[in-house]
Design a protein around this motif. Structure first.
Motif, PDB file in Angstrom:
ATOM      1  N   ASP A  52      38.402  44.295  59.241  1.00 32.13           N
ATOM      2  CA  ASP A  52      37.463  43.274  58.767  1.00 32.13           C
ATOM      3  C   ASP A  52      37.034  43.580  57.336  1.00 32.13           C
ATOM      4  N   THR A  53      37.020  42.564  56.493  1.00 30.47           N
ATOM      5  CA  THR A  53      36.667  42.747  55.088  1.00 30.47           C
ATOM      6  C   THR A  53      35.223  42.329  54.836  1.00 30.47           C
ATOM      7  N   PRO A  54      34.582  42.901  53.822  1.00 31.07           N
ATOM      8  CA  PRO A  54      33.248  42.430  53.444  1.00 31.07           C
ATOM      9  C   PRO A  54      33.357  41.062  52.780  1.00 31.07           C
ATOM     10  N   THR A  55      32.339  40.236  52.942  1.00 37.76           N
ATOM     11  CA  THR A  55      32.320  38.953  52.253  1.00 37.76           C
ATOM     12  C   THR A  55      31.828  39.152  50.825  1.00 37.76           C
ATOM     13  N   SER A  56      32.056  38.169  49.999  1.00 39.71           N
ATOM     14  CA  SER A  56      31.700  38.249  48.582  1.00 39.71           C
ATOM     15  C   SER A  56      30.501  37.359  48.287  1.00 39.71           C
ATOM     16  N   SER A  57      29.512  37.895  47.613  1.00 40.67           N
ATOM     17  CA  SER A  57      28.370  37.074  47.215  1.00 40.67           C
ATOM     18  C   SER A  57      28.734  36.163  46.043  1.00 40.67           C
ATOM     19  N   ARG A  58      29.669  36.595  45.202  1.00 40.75           N
ATOM     20  CA  ARG A  58      30.085  35.783  44.050  1.00 40.75           C
ATOM     21  C   ARG A  58      30.999  34.641  44.476  1.00 40.75           C
ATOM     22  N   PHE A  59      31.923  34.918  45.395  1.00 43.39           N
ATOM     23  CA  PHE A  59      32.871  33.911  45.881  1.00 43.39           C
ATOM     24  C   PHE A  59      32.691  33.828  47.401  1.00 43.39           C
TER      25      PHE A  59
END
Length: 590
Positions: A14-21
């Motif tokens: 599982d990957t972290p989500t991006s606050s920028r995108f």
């Protein structure tokens, strides 16, 4: 799966989500990853090759600077529960910055029309006059193209060199195999730099043709003028499979062996002294040599390529031999070629009163044709590079299973990249651990991931993801209903709907049947020659199903929301690949 060990709430890749995108979607993701990606495939191939390579590609296009991404694993894609997710926000920012572009245009080109994806919310960081100027310069180069760019030719030659320089894998030590496997996977970074560029480039010409043609009174021209253009790599694969199907159709011996069962058929044919069987085997060996890198789920190193599992193309040939001779790729394309040429002439004539418009239109038509071909040729070469990335680990899995280190050769792909050195140094205890991980992985493949993931919003635990075989809370379409999508390949077809979740479900496709699926990848292409038409849940004009359907003359409608749930298997339907409609004619028998 062992009931005593429940499915974990989160998966190890599982990957972290991006606050920028912040927005990710499964929209149009099945073309890249229809099934969950193996842990090794994601942690090595994607995180260290494809993800940074895609970020490089956005930079090459002029749309972003390297500083806008998080390194070493840039937020170009997402992965939850093993499933691949497309990055929505990145593309939208590019749309804001591209001259004449917009977030909506990007959405329609790549994700179709889907209201499940949150609307674009402006961010002051999205605007960048410097990036807009750089994109404009790149797009001007793309529109001026009259032939495939030299960088594609160089890349294809590089991939051929990688294949020719492959060492004798069985002769390598375990450590050497791991080292070479990593090197081969790191090559995905330059591969996806190029692939990102040509994927975007293939949208430039059509996006210019569309509005100009509409203003001249040709609202559907952007679909028809890019049909049967020639030079599409995966269509050439279909033509080779078609030739084999003709040999099988004409030979009693080949037909008898296929009737006796696909498993072992090629071995029996190789042992035969029948002249027609020998001709078939020779042509089949050529197919594996030229197209052996193809296969389902092509972007995961754990998946089987045709050269590793020849039964896959043989099964397609078996189905295709039932099709009549007049349904050859060349025959299907004749009418579309004539229509395309006529329409191009009419468009240019209609613009004759405005020299500037006519010039831009001519350039866009030429560029769109060139880069549709380039996109498919580049993709074919990229999949060849992927075969080189998987073969070292196929050999490693074979020998570790033989020694009893792992239970099954495929379990090598259940490892994370960092675990390769650990198991090589101390193999004890991994057999049971990876067997359980493989069971969990199989369970993931039976579940439906969320369609959208948004930064800051919780992702349901894996155990709460619905099963694919579960009840579908949707109203079935009935005779008289008309479902609307995007028409991406012209033509009208009527036939029996064959509703499938994946390529493995298509075991008895009859000529003229309408394939109803989520989306397709190149391994489906030969079956387009059997089908009367194709309907996809998701997709866009630049999707693989759209490009190949146009090339082979198969009507295709994409972005038909929940088509697989709303259309019952066996229903008789009519599809219009220009209007983008699917009309229910008769219900399924029984």
């Amino acid at each position: 799966m062992n009931a005593a060990v429940p499915l974990p709430d989160r998966w190890l890749t599982d990957t972290p989500t991006s606050s920028r995108f912040p927005i990710y979607t499964r929209g149009n993701a099945d073309e890249v990853g229809p099934e969950p990606y193996s842990p090794l495939g994601w942690s090595l191939t994607w995180e260290q090759g494809i993800a940074p390579g895609t970020a490089d590609g956005w930079v090459t296009l002029g749309g972003f600077t390297s500083e806008e991404f998080t390194w070493p694993v840039p937020e170009t894609f997402g992965n939850w529960g093993g499933y691949f997710f497309n990055q929505v926000s990145l593309g939208r920012v590019f749309g804001v910055r591209a001259p004449g572009g917009s977030p909506d245009l990007i959405d329609e080109q790549f994700f179709g029309k889907n209201r499940s994806v949150p609307r674009y919310v402006p961010d002051p960081r999205d605007e960048s006059p410097e990036r807009s100027e750089a994109i404009g310069a790149r797009f001007a180069e793309i529109l001026a193209a009259t032939q495939p760019p030299g960088y594609l030719t160089d890349f294809i030659a590089q991939v051929q060199a990688w294949s020719q320089e492959r060492p004798d894998l069985p002769a390598l030590t375990d450590a050497e195999l791991i080292a070479y496997g990593r090197t081969a996977n790191y090559r995905q970074r330059p591969t996806w730099d190029l692939y990102t560029v040509i994927t975007i480039a293939a949208t430039v010409g059509p996006s210019v043709v569309g509005p100009i043609a509409a203003s001249l009174g040709f609202p559907n021209a952007a679909t028809e003028v890019f049909s049967a253009i020639g030079g599409v790599a995966s269509a050439a694969t279909a033509e080779r499979v078609w030739r084999l199907s003709r040999l099988a159709r004409a030979s009693k011996r080949v037909g008898a062996e296929l009737d006796a069962g696909i498993d072992g058929a090629i071995g029996r044919l190789r042992a035969s002294e029948d002249k027609e069987a020998e001709a078939f085997v020779e042509e089949f060996e050529h197919l594996l040599a030229v197209d052996g890198h193809r296969g389902p789920n092509e972007w995961d190193i754990s998946s089987d390529s045709w050269v590793l599992s020849p039964e896959l193309p043989l099964s397609m040939i078996d189905q295709l031999r039932r099709q009549d001779d007049d349904h050859s790729p060349a025959s299907r394309a004749v009418a579309l070629t004539a229509r395309r040429e006529q329409l191009v002439s009419e468009l240019l004539a209609a613009a004759a009163g405005d020299e500037a418009t006519q010039g831009v239109l001519a350039s866009a038509l030429r560029s769109g044709t060139v880069f549709y071909q380039v996109r498919e040729k580049g993709k074919d070469a990229a999949v060849r590079a992927m075969l080189e990335a998987k073969l070292p680990f196929v050999e490693l899995g074979r020998r570790w299973a033989e020694r009893g280190v792992i239970e099954h050769p495929k379990h090598v792909f259940m490892l994370l990249d960092r675990e390769l050195d650990e198991i090589a140094a101390a193999p004890e205890g991994w057999r049971e651990r990876l067997a359980q991980r493989a069971a969990d992985f199989a369970e993931l493949g039976a579940r439906v991931p969320p369609y959208v993931v948004v930064h800051g919003e919780p992702i349901p635990p894996l155990s709460r993801w619905p099963l694919r075989s579960g009840d579908v809370a949707v109203t079935r379409a009935v005779p008289g209903d008309e479902l609307k999508g995007l028409g991406v390949s012209p033509g009208v077809a009527r036939g029996r709907a064959r509703v499938v979740s994946g390529l493995a479900d298509i075991t008895d496709l009859d000529p003229g049947d309408i394939i109803v699926c989520s989306t397709t990848d190149p391994s489906w292409v030969p079956l387009f020659l059997v089908a009367g038409g194709v309907v996809c849940d998701i997709g866009a004009p630049s999707s693989h199903a759209a490009i190949v359907s146009r090339e082979l003359g198969v009507p295709c409608v994409v972005s038909v929301s929940r088509a697989r749930d709303r259309i019952a298997d066996g229903t008789h339907v009519e599809i219009d690949g220009l209007a983008g409609t699917v009309r229910i004619l008769e219900g399924a028998p029984g």
